[in-house]
Design a protein around this motif. Structure first.
Motif, PDB file in Angstrom:
ATOM      1  N   GLY A 187       0.797  -1.234   0.000  1.00  0.00           N
ATOM      2  CA  GLY A 187       0.000   0.000   0.000  1.00  0.00           C
ATOM      3  C   GLY A 187       0.823   1.273   0.000  1.00  0.00           C
ATOM      4  O   GLY A 187       0.274   2.359  -0.217  1.00  0.00           O
ATOM      5  N   LYS A 188       2.129   1.170   0.234  1.00  0.00           N
ATOM      6  CA  LYS A 188       2.967   2.363   0.227  1.00  0.00           C
ATOM      7  C   LYS A 188       3.187   2.845  -1.209  1.00  0.00           C
ATOM      8  O   LYS A 188       2.918   2.127  -2.171  1.00  0.00           O
ATOM      9  N   LYS A 189       3.690   4.091  -1.343  1.00  0.00           N
ATOM     10  CA  LYS A 189       3.927   4.667  -2.664  1.00  0.00           C
ATOM     11  C   LYS A 189       5.375   5.103  -2.809  1.00  0.00           C
ATOM     12  O   LYS A 189       6.013   5.521  -1.843  1.00  0.00           O
ATOM     13  N   LEU A 208       6.225  10.276 -11.424  1.00  0.00           N
ATOM     14  CA  LEU A 208       5.596   8.960 -11.564  1.00  0.00           C
ATOM     15  C   LEU A 208       5.364   8.413 -10.159  1.00  0.00           C
ATOM     16  O   LEU A 208       6.307   8.254  -9.382  1.00  0.00           O
ATOM     17  N   LEU A 209       4.096   8.160  -9.825  1.00  0.00           N
ATOM     18  CA  LEU A 209       3.733   7.651  -8.505  1.00  0.00           C
ATOM     19  C   LEU A 209       3.408   6.174  -8.617  1.00  0.00           C
ATOM     20  O   LEU A 209       2.478   5.788  -9.337  1.00  0.00           O
ATOM     21  N   LEU A 210       4.145   5.346  -7.886  1.00  0.00           N
ATOM     22  CA  LEU A 210       3.963   3.900  -7.928  1.00  0.00           C
ATOM     23  C   LEU A 210       3.298   3.419  -6.647  1.00  0.00           C
ATOM     24  O   LEU A 210       3.836   3.626  -5.552  1.00  0.00           O
ATOM     25  N   SER A 211       2.130   2.790  -6.772  1.00  0.00           N
ATOM     26  CA  SER A 211       1.469   2.156  -5.629  1.00  0.00           C
ATOM     27  C   SER A 211       1.974   0.718  -5.532  1.00  0.00           C
ATOM     28  O   SER A 211       1.910  -0.035  -6.503  1.00  0.00           O
ATOM     29  N   ILE A 212       2.456   0.349  -4.354  1.00  0.00           N
ATOM     30  CA  ILE A 212       3.105  -0.948  -4.167  1.00  0.00           C
ATOM     31  C   ILE A 212       2.118  -1.983  -3.626  1.00  0.00           C
ATOM     32  O   ILE A 212       1.439  -1.748  -2.626  1.00  0.00           O
ATOM     33  N   LYS A 213       2.054  -3.110  -4.326  1.00  0.00           N
ATOM     34  CA  LYS A 213       1.331  -4.283  -3.850  1.00  0.00           C
ATOM     35  C   LYS A 213       2.346  -5.393  -3.617  1.00  0.00           C
ATOM     36  O   LYS A 213       3.168  -5.661  -4.485  1.00  0.00           O
ATOM     37  N   VAL A 214       2.290  -6.022  -2.439  1.00  0.00           N
ATOM     38  CA  VAL A 214       3.241  -7.077  -2.108  1.00  0.00           C
ATOM     39  C   VAL A 214       2.555  -8.427  -2.258  1.00  0.00           C
ATOM     40  O   VAL A 214       1.513  -8.680  -1.633  1.00  0.00           O
ATOM     41  N   ALA A 215       3.127  -9.288  -3.083  1.00  0.00           N
ATOM     42  CA  ALA A 215       2.566 -10.622  -3.285  1.00  0.00           C
ATOM     43  C   ALA A 215       2.750 -11.456  -2.013  1.00  0.00           C
ATOM     44  O   ALA A 215       3.760 -11.318  -1.321  1.00  0.00           O
ATOM     45  N   PRO A 216       1.793 -12.315  -1.684  1.00  0.00           N
ATOM     46  CA  PRO A 216       1.932 -13.144  -0.472  1.00  0.00           C
ATOM     47  C   PRO A 216       3.014 -14.203  -0.646  1.00  0.00           C
ATOM     48  O   PRO A 216       3.346 -14.611  -1.770  1.00  0.00           O
TER      49      PRO A 216
END
Length: 321
Positions: A187-189, A208-216
């Motif tokens: 959820g961090k950017k 450029l703003l990147l929204s981070i999703k972490v795979a389980p």
């Protein structure tokens, strides 16, 4: 309306900021000189699109344009209202707008003679200061771009790099390598400055703003800087104790399993959790789980039952609602 910037971008006057930005990108891509070489009409249209976005993409400029029209920069510079007691005029003095008015129309044929109204009017309209110097508008900053990327669990914990593809307004695709800081959370950017859209008027590029999703992870879970994992052990290891290897973000660690260990016992490995940059590393908690053989024979099962029968206390005696 001449110079109707809304019509230039093909949007309604009530269009949202996102709708204006989307329309600009589509029009800029369509009429970009690189894609229309030798086409003067496309070049002129591209310039018109840039000018329209420079105004409508800025909240303050858009409000002034909606209020005063294409000449908003000269009109709004005086605050939008006339001198006190003068309907429809603009404030004079240095930096004010010039009045394009025939004094005879206001005061009759003699109204402009011998000072009087003419001198007073000169004071309001800038007097003998001569032609007004138009303030140079600051170039519009390029629009920011937003992307969502999914990174592996291990990369989020230990840091690393990943590559993303970004589509530009010209239609071209650019590959950008992104550095992932150790310990980043879901959820961090991440902001990459200057990697957004180009400025329509020669100003700085957007970000450029990147929204981070972490795979389980299939075995590990994370709680802040703490990591947790379930480690299977055999019945023999649980009964007599053993040393087992456990993988961690910083290599394999050997831990001791005490004799007579039950499933659910948790062992703590200090400093082997998540270690964000500049912060103390968390711990790794290993939950032990006894795994029985799949091919346990009836005789072996009976022997285990006999052993359990020699331990009369009920292991669920403390289990309550």
């Amino acid at each position: 309306m001449a110079n109707d910037y809304y019509a230039t971008l093909g949007v309604d006057r009530k269009a949202s900021e996102d709708e204006i930005r989307k329309a600009y990108r589509e029009m800029a891509r369509k009429y970009h000189p690189d894609l229309n070489q030798g086409d003067d009409a496309a070049k002129k249209k591209f310039q018109d699109v840039q000018l329209a976005f420079e105004v409508l993409g800025d909240d303050k400029k858009r409000e002034q344009y909606d209020r005063f029209g294409p000449n908003f920069e000269s009109m709004a510079g005086a605050g939008g209202g006339g001198p006190r007691g003068w309907p429809g005029g603009n404030a004079g003095g240095p930096g004010g707008a010039q009045f394009d008015v025939d004094l005879g129309d206001l005061f009759g044929a003699g109204g402009g003679a011998g000072g009087g109204f003419a001198d007073l009017f000169k004071q309001f309209s800038g007097g003998a200061a001569g032609p007004q110097t138009r303030r140079q508008a600051r170039p519009q900053r390029g629009a920011d771009l937003e992307h969502e990327i999914t990174i592996p669990f291990a990369t989020a914990v230990s840091g690393g790099e990943t590559a993303i593809n970004v589509q530009r307004a010209t239609g071209s695709t650019e590959t950008i390598t992104v550095k992932i800081p150790a310990g980043i959370e879901d959820g961090k950017k991440i902001r990459l400055r200057g990697q957004g859209d180009s400025s329509p008027g020669g100003g700085p590029d957007g970000d450029l703003l990147l929204s981070i999703k972490v795979a389980p992870h299939p075995q590990f879970t994370r709680r802040g800087t703490r990591l947790e994992v379930v480690a299977p052990i055999t019945l023999a290891e649980a009964a007599v104790g053993a040393k087992i290897d456990v993988p961690t973000p910083r290599g394999t660690v050997t831990i001791s399993v005490p004799a007579s260990t039950s499933s659910g016992k948790r062992l703590r490995i200090k400093g082997q959790g998540v270690a964000p940059a500049g912060k103390e590393a968390g711990d790794l908690f290993v939950e032990l789980q006894i795994v029985l053989p799949d091919d346990l024979s009836p005789e072996d099962a009976e022997r285990l039952a006999d052993i359990a029968g020699e331990r009369p206390p009920n292991p669920r005696a403390e289990l309550r609602w």
